[in-house]
Write an enzyme that holds these catalytic residues in place. Sequence first.
Site, short mmCIF file in Angstrom:
data_model
loop_
_atom_site.label_atom_id
_atom_site.label_comp_id
_atom_site.label_asym_id
_atom_site.label_seq_id
_atom_site.Cartn_x
_atom_site.Cartn_y
_atom_site.Cartn_z
N ASP A 67 5.27 2.38 -6.82
CA ASP A 67 4.50 1.20 -6.46
C ASP A 67 5.15 0.53 -5.27
O ASP A 67 6.36 0.61 -5.08
CB ASP A 67 4.37 0.23 -7.64
CG ASP A 67 5.69 -0.44 -7.98
OD1 ASP A 67 5.99 -1.50 -7.42
OD2 ASP A 67 6.44 0.12 -8.81
N ASP A 100 4.57 -4.93 -15.07
CA ASP A 100 6.02 -5.08 -15.25
C ASP A 100 6.33 -6.57 -15.33
O ASP A 100 5.45 -7.40 -15.20
CB ASP A 100 6.82 -4.33 -14.17
CG ASP A 100 6.88 -5.06 -12.84
OD1 ASP A 100 6.24 -6.12 -12.68
OD2 ASP A 100 7.59 -4.58 -11.94
N CYS A 138 -11.90 2.41 10.34
CA CYS A 138 -11.99 1.75 9.03
C CYS A 138 -12.97 0.57 9.13
O CYS A 138 -13.24 0.07 10.21
CB CYS A 138 -10.61 1.30 8.53
SG CYS A 138 -10.06 -0.32 9.10
N HIS A 180 -6.10 -2.81 6.37
CA HIS A 180 -6.21 -1.65 7.27
C HIS A 180 -4.97 -0.76 7.09
O HIS A 180 -5.10 0.46 6.96
CB HIS A 180 -6.33 -2.13 8.73
CG HIS A 180 -5.80 -1.17 9.74
ND1 HIS A 180 -6.57 -0.23 10.38
CD2 HIS A 180 -4.52 -0.98 10.17
CE1 HIS A 180 -5.80 0.49 11.17
NE2 HIS A 180 -4.55 0.07 11.07
N CYS A 230 -11.56 -2.61 11.19
CA CYS A 230 -11.49 -2.51 12.65
C CYS A 230 -12.89 -2.40 13.26
O CYS A 230 -13.15 -2.95 14.32
CB CYS A 230 -10.62 -1.33 13.06
SG CYS A 230 -8.91 -1.53 12.52
N CYS A 280 -9.51 3.17 15.46
CA CYS A 280 -9.59 3.22 14.00
C CYS A 280 -11.04 3.04 13.55
O CYS A 280 -11.73 2.15 14.03
CB CYS A 280 -8.72 2.13 13.39
SG CYS A 280 -8.80 2.13 11.59
ZN LIG Z 1 -8.58 -0.04 10.85
#
Ligand SMILES: [Zn+2]
Length: 428
Positions: free
Chosen positions: A261, A96, A388, A413, A391, A386
């Site tokens: 978005d 855009d 992920c 995260h 982390c 967490c």
């Molecule tokens: Zn995390």
Amino acid sequence: MKFIFADSLDFVDPRFDFVNDINGEGREPYWDDVFPHEIFEQAPYDGVLISRATVGDAIYKGKYTESQSMRFRRVGAREHLRLNTPEHIEKPIFGDNGAFSYSSMAEPPYTAKDTVEFYGDGKFTHGCSVDHIIFEFDSNAKGMGGGTDDSRKRYEITLQLASEFYEESKQLKKSFTPIGVIQGWSPGSLAASATELVKMGYRYLAIGGLVPLKSDEIHLAVAAVHDAVKKWPSVKLHLLGFAKADTLHEFTKYSKIASFDSTSPLIKAFKDSVRNYYEPLDDRSLNYYTAIRIPQAIENNILKNHAKTGLYRQEDLLKMERSALKSVRDYSKGKCSLENTLDSLIEYSEPLQTRKSTDDEALKRKLHTLRTHYKRTLENKPWEKCDCNICRDIGVETIIFRASNRNRRRGFHNLKVYYDHLQRINNL
Ligand SMILES: [Zn+2]
């Protein structure tokens, strides 16, 4: 609903040294850095949006350096974002113009022709027509009633440019999808704009100008457009710059919304005063924690000023900073008590919260509130729950609010937690 992440050169140094606060040796920005989709096994979004205003050109200096901007135009968005690997090759890349950047001008500085050129050079899969933001929103206006002269002019400009853009976009590859941007000052004018765009030939419409609106106004706007286009089965909707991404579950009832978005999960990691770290709560909502602010004493403007005016000695500030960092790290290892950790954090927060005009009572209240937020964060240790990559790799550093390598990682995260949350919402 697909989540299109609005990128603004958001990457981190994978070899950053958190103990010494330095980048990996010989690090070359961008080349050695990683985007969110390179840090996780699965990208935490369905596609990416790049604004022309972010890339920058002769009209606007964007966020890209000149050589980055030149390379972008040479290799295209996909290679620039490193989304050209087999697992990402199908991801849409939206473009855009970044209408906020020129919203104060009487007319957009871009033409339909140069916008199509930008999308062509960037090899975008989807591109928005040139629009001009209307800031007015009158929820009581009926049909095409109401609207200031300025709003009406912007409405006409947006439709005129959309018509030109649709024709120009036919020069691009068949796989390119033009998106018609809707602007209006009321539910009725938004609906009328949507109808006009469909008549021009657009099958993908984006509702613009949502950012400054309150939640109930967003619903009025979306419902009006949704109603207007429901008779065309092939028409899809996109929410442009959807800052209230956390309330997405309220929007699943509008079946025509195919995508939106946003950059808010990332931005909140370092721009929100309280909600910096996301955690899944239940099918419909997220839980948030306050990140712990331990900025670098020699970099922070407030602290630098205190040292300059003599309110605090720099060596004392540095000592407080070291002690705050040590206590949080020790706390995460079970070597420092919660109360001692909080004491040390609040000691360093005092100069951070002190301004010339702050009176003692106000400062006390601020520190008390901060202590309450920090206590909740530390007691719950969300970074331990967490799993992920971030982390798991850097643990407690994720929750420390300090320079871009920690703050952006916390944002990454958040993107992952948010994206997983969105999958649950999509399955409701
Ligand atoms: Zn995390």
